[in-house]
Design a protein around this motif. Structure first.
Motif, PDB file in Angstrom:
ATOM      1  N   ALA A  27      34.595 -10.537 -28.577  1.00  0.00           N
ATOM      2  CA  ALA A  27      34.194 -11.802 -29.194  1.00  0.00           C
ATOM      3  C   ALA A  27      35.408 -12.393 -29.914  1.00  0.00           C
ATOM      4  CB  ALA A  27      33.032 -11.566 -30.160  1.00  0.00           C
ATOM      5  N   LEU A  28      35.168 -13.360 -30.786  1.00  0.00           N
ATOM      6  CA  LEU A  28      36.245 -14.084 -31.456  1.00  0.00           C
ATOM      7  C   LEU A  28      36.667 -13.360 -32.733  1.00  0.00           C
ATOM      8  CD1 LEU A  28      38.025 -16.568 -31.373  1.00  0.00           C
ATOM      9  CD2 LEU A  28      36.248 -17.804 -32.594  1.00  0.00           C
ATOM     10  N   PHE A  29      37.536 -12.358 -32.589  1.00  0.00           N
ATOM     11  CA  PHE A  29      38.078 -11.630 -33.731  1.00  0.00           C
ATOM     12  C   PHE A  29      39.361 -10.935 -33.294  1.00  0.00           C
ATOM     13  CE2 PHE A  29      35.319  -8.567 -31.616  1.00  0.00           C
ATOM     14  CZ  PHE A  29      36.079  -7.418 -31.585  1.00  0.00           C
ATOM     15  N   ARG A  30      40.141 -10.542 -34.278  1.00  0.00           N
ATOM     16  CA  ARG A  30      41.337  -9.753 -34.002  1.00  0.00           C
ATOM     17  C   ARG A  30      40.962  -8.282 -34.011  1.00  0.00           C
ATOM     18  NH1 ARG A  30      46.333 -12.305 -37.413  1.00  0.00           N
ATOM     19  NH2 ARG A  30      46.156 -14.404 -36.564  1.00  0.00           N
ATOM     20  N   PRO A  31      41.533  -7.495 -33.106  1.00  0.00           N
ATOM     21  CA  PRO A  31      41.203  -6.075 -33.103  1.00  0.00           C
ATOM     22  C   PRO A  31      41.776  -5.327 -34.297  1.00  0.00           C
ATOM     23  CG  PRO A  31      42.751  -6.595 -31.340  1.00  0.00           C
ATOM     24  CD  PRO A  31      42.360  -7.890 -31.979  1.00  0.00           C
ATOM     25  N   TRP A  32      42.797  -5.886 -34.936  1.00  0.00           N
ATOM     26  CA  TRP A  32      43.366  -5.272 -36.134  1.00  0.00           C
ATOM     27  C   TRP A  32      44.032  -6.333 -36.987  1.00  0.00           C
ATOM     28  CZ3 TRP A  32      48.691  -5.744 -36.579  1.00  0.00           C
ATOM     29  CH2 TRP A  32      49.403  -5.975 -35.408  1.00  0.00           C
ATOM     30  N   LEU A  39      46.244  -0.973 -42.671  1.00  0.00           N
ATOM     31  CA  LEU A  39      45.845  -1.435 -41.349  1.00  0.00           C
ATOM     32  C   LEU A  39      44.328  -1.344 -41.266  1.00  0.00           C
ATOM     33  CD1 LEU A  39      46.668  -2.352 -38.489  1.00  0.00           C
ATOM     34  CD2 LEU A  39      46.774   0.074 -37.862  1.00  0.00           C
ATOM     35  N   ILE A  40      43.692  -2.486 -41.008  1.00  0.00           N
ATOM     36  CA  ILE A  40      42.240  -2.557 -40.884  1.00  0.00           C
ATOM     37  C   ILE A  40      41.926  -2.809 -39.424  1.00  0.00           C
ATOM     38  CG2 ILE A  40      40.145  -3.750 -41.607  1.00  0.00           C
ATOM     39  CD1 ILE A  40      41.747  -4.571 -44.155  1.00  0.00           C
ATOM     40  N   LEU A  41      41.070  -1.969 -38.867  1.00  0.00           N
ATOM     41  CA  LEU A  41      40.724  -2.060 -37.449  1.00  0.00           C
ATOM     42  C   LEU A  41      39.283  -2.499 -37.277  1.00  0.00           C
ATOM     43  CD1 LEU A  41      42.641   1.037 -37.308  1.00  0.00           C
ATOM     44  CD2 LEU A  41      43.031  -0.539 -35.423  1.00  0.00           C
ATOM     45  N   SER A  42      39.087  -3.476 -36.402  1.00  0.00           N
ATOM     46  CA  SER A  42      37.747  -3.964 -36.080  1.00  0.00           C
ATOM     47  C   SER A  42      36.978  -2.907 -35.303  1.00  0.00           C
ATOM     48  CB  SER A  42      37.849  -5.232 -35.229  1.00  0.00           C
ATOM     49  OG  SER A  42      38.484  -6.253 -35.939  1.00  0.00           O
ATOM     50  N   ASN A  77      39.590   3.930 -28.095  1.00  0.00           N
ATOM     51  CA  ASN A  77      39.818   2.482 -28.084  1.00  0.00           C
ATOM     52  C   ASN A  77      40.447   2.028 -29.398  1.00  0.00           C
ATOM     53  OD1 ASN A  77      38.759   2.265 -25.518  1.00  0.00           O
ATOM     54  ND2 ASN A  77      36.746   1.606 -26.206  1.00  0.00           N
ATOM     55  N   LEU A  78      39.985   2.587 -30.488  1.00  0.00           N
ATOM     56  CA  LEU A  78      40.542   2.271 -31.797  1.00  0.00           C
ATOM     57  C   LEU A  78      42.015   2.689 -31.859  1.00  0.00           C
ATOM     58  CD1 LEU A  78      38.866   1.469 -34.602  1.00  0.00           C
ATOM     59  CD2 LEU A  78      39.765   3.673 -35.239  1.00  0.00           C
ATOM     60  N   LEU A  79      42.329   3.873 -31.367  1.00  0.00           N
ATOM     61  CA  LEU A  79      43.710   4.355 -31.372  1.00  0.00           C
ATOM     62  C   LEU A  79      44.616   3.511 -30.472  1.00  0.00           C
ATOM     63  CD1 LEU A  79      43.164   8.223 -31.424  1.00  0.00           C
ATOM     64  CD2 LEU A  79      44.011   6.778 -33.298  1.00  0.00           C
ATOM     65  N   PHE A  80      44.056   2.925 -29.437  1.00  0.00           N
ATOM     66  CA  PHE A  80      44.817   1.983 -28.611  1.00  0.00           C
ATOM     67  C   PHE A  80      45.359   0.862 -29.489  1.00  0.00           C
ATOM     68  CE2 PHE A  80      44.964  -2.067 -26.407  1.00  0.00           C
ATOM     69  CZ  PHE A  80      45.723  -1.791 -25.277  1.00  0.00           C
ATOM     70  N   HIS A  81      44.509   0.344 -30.383  1.00  0.00           N
ATOM     71  CA  HIS A  81      44.921  -0.743 -31.275  1.00  0.00           C
ATOM     72  C   HIS A  81      45.838  -0.255 -32.391  1.00  0.00           C
ATOM     73  CE1 HIS A  81      42.609  -3.648 -29.135  1.00  0.00           C
ATOM     74  NE2 HIS A  81      41.519  -2.912 -29.255  1.00  0.00           N
ATOM     75  N   VAL A  82      45.648   0.966 -32.849  1.00  0.00           N
ATOM     76  CA  VAL A  82      46.576   1.542 -33.826  1.00  0.00           C
ATOM     77  C   VAL A  82      47.973   1.592 -33.209  1.00  0.00           C
ATOM     78  CG1 VAL A  82      47.215   3.634 -35.106  1.00  0.00           C
ATOM     79  CG2 VAL A  82      44.822   2.893 -35.055  1.00  0.00           C
ATOM     80  N   ARG A  83      48.040   2.066 -31.992  1.00  0.00           N
ATOM     81  CA  ARG A  83      49.333   2.146 -31.300  1.00  0.00           C
ATOM     82  C   ARG A  83      49.973   0.761 -31.192  1.00  0.00           C
ATOM     83  NH1 ARG A  83      49.261   4.324 -25.305  1.00  0.00           N
ATOM     84  NH2 ARG A  83      48.251   2.306 -25.073  1.00  0.00           N
ATOM     85  N   ALA A  84      49.189  -0.255 -30.846  1.00  0.00           N
ATOM     86  CA  ALA A  84      49.727  -1.618 -30.741  1.00  0.00           C
ATOM     87  C   ALA A  84      50.226  -2.112 -32.096  1.00  0.00           C
ATOM     88  CB  ALA A  84      48.656  -2.557 -30.192  1.00  0.00           C
TER      89      ALA A  84
END
Length: 160
Positions: A27-32, A39-42, A77-84
C-alpha cells in the motif's frame, strides 16, 4: 558482539534461511524510516513477489506450528528492508529494540506469543542474546492485509 561484515548473512545461510529477492509495500507507505540511529520498519506479511504465500486464520484453518513458519517469512521480509536501510550490511544492527507481532486468529485465541516466538527465536539466533533480544508485543487480531495470518514490524538501532 564483533562480527565480520558477512556474519549475519552467513548465519542466515547456515540456518537454511534466505531473504527474498524483492519485497515491495502492499500500500502507500515506506517499508522503513530512519531517524539518526533509529530504524523503524513497517509491518511485513508472509508474501513473496507480492502474493500472500498462504492466507488464513490461525486456530481455524491453520495451526500454530504453520503460523510460526509464516512468522519467520515475515521476519525475513523485514530483514530484507533492514539490509536495504543499512547499505547491504545486516551486521550494522546494533540492537533490536522492539518487535511487534500480529496474528490473524479466531476469537479468544491466546497463543499469539507462541506464533511470534518463531521470529524472536530467529532474531536471537542471528544476532545473539545481547543484540537480538527485544521488547515485544504479540496480539491476536481479526484480520490482516491480504488475508495474511501474521504481520511483524520492528524498531532497531543501527550503527553508522
Amino acid at each position: 558482539m564483533s562480527l565480520t561484515p558477512d556474519a549475519i548473512a552467513m548465519r542466515l545461510h547456515d540456518l537454511g534461511k534466505a531473504l527474498p529477492d524483492t519485497a515491495h509495500p502492499r500500500a502507500l507507505f515506506r517499508p522503513w524510516r530512519r531517524s539518526g540511529a533509529l530504524l523503524i520498519l513497517s509491518g511485513q506479511v508472509n508474501e513473496r513477489d507480492g502474493t500472500i504465500i498462504r492466507p488464513g486464520t490461525v486456530g481455524s484453518d491453520m495451526s500454530v506450528e504453520e503460523a510460526r513458519g509464516h512468522a519467520e517469512t515475515c521476519l525475513l521480509n523485514l530483514l530484507f528492508h533492514v539490509r536495504a536501510a543499512c547499505d547491504g550490511q545486516l551486521d550494522r544492527v546494533a540492537c533490536l529494540l522492539r518487535l511487534g507481532g500480529f496474528v490473524a486468529a479466531v476469537p479468544g485465541f491466546a497463543d499469539a506469543p507462541l506464533v511470534i516466538n518463531a521470529a524472536s527465536e530467529l532474531l536471537i539466533g542471528l544476532y545473539g542474546q545481547d543484540c537480538g533480544a527485544h521488547a515485544r508485543t504479540a496480539i491476536a487480531v481479526t484480520g490482516l492485509p491480504g488475508g495474511a495470518p501474521v504481520e511483524i514490524d520492528a524498531m532497531l538501532e543501527i550503527l553508522p
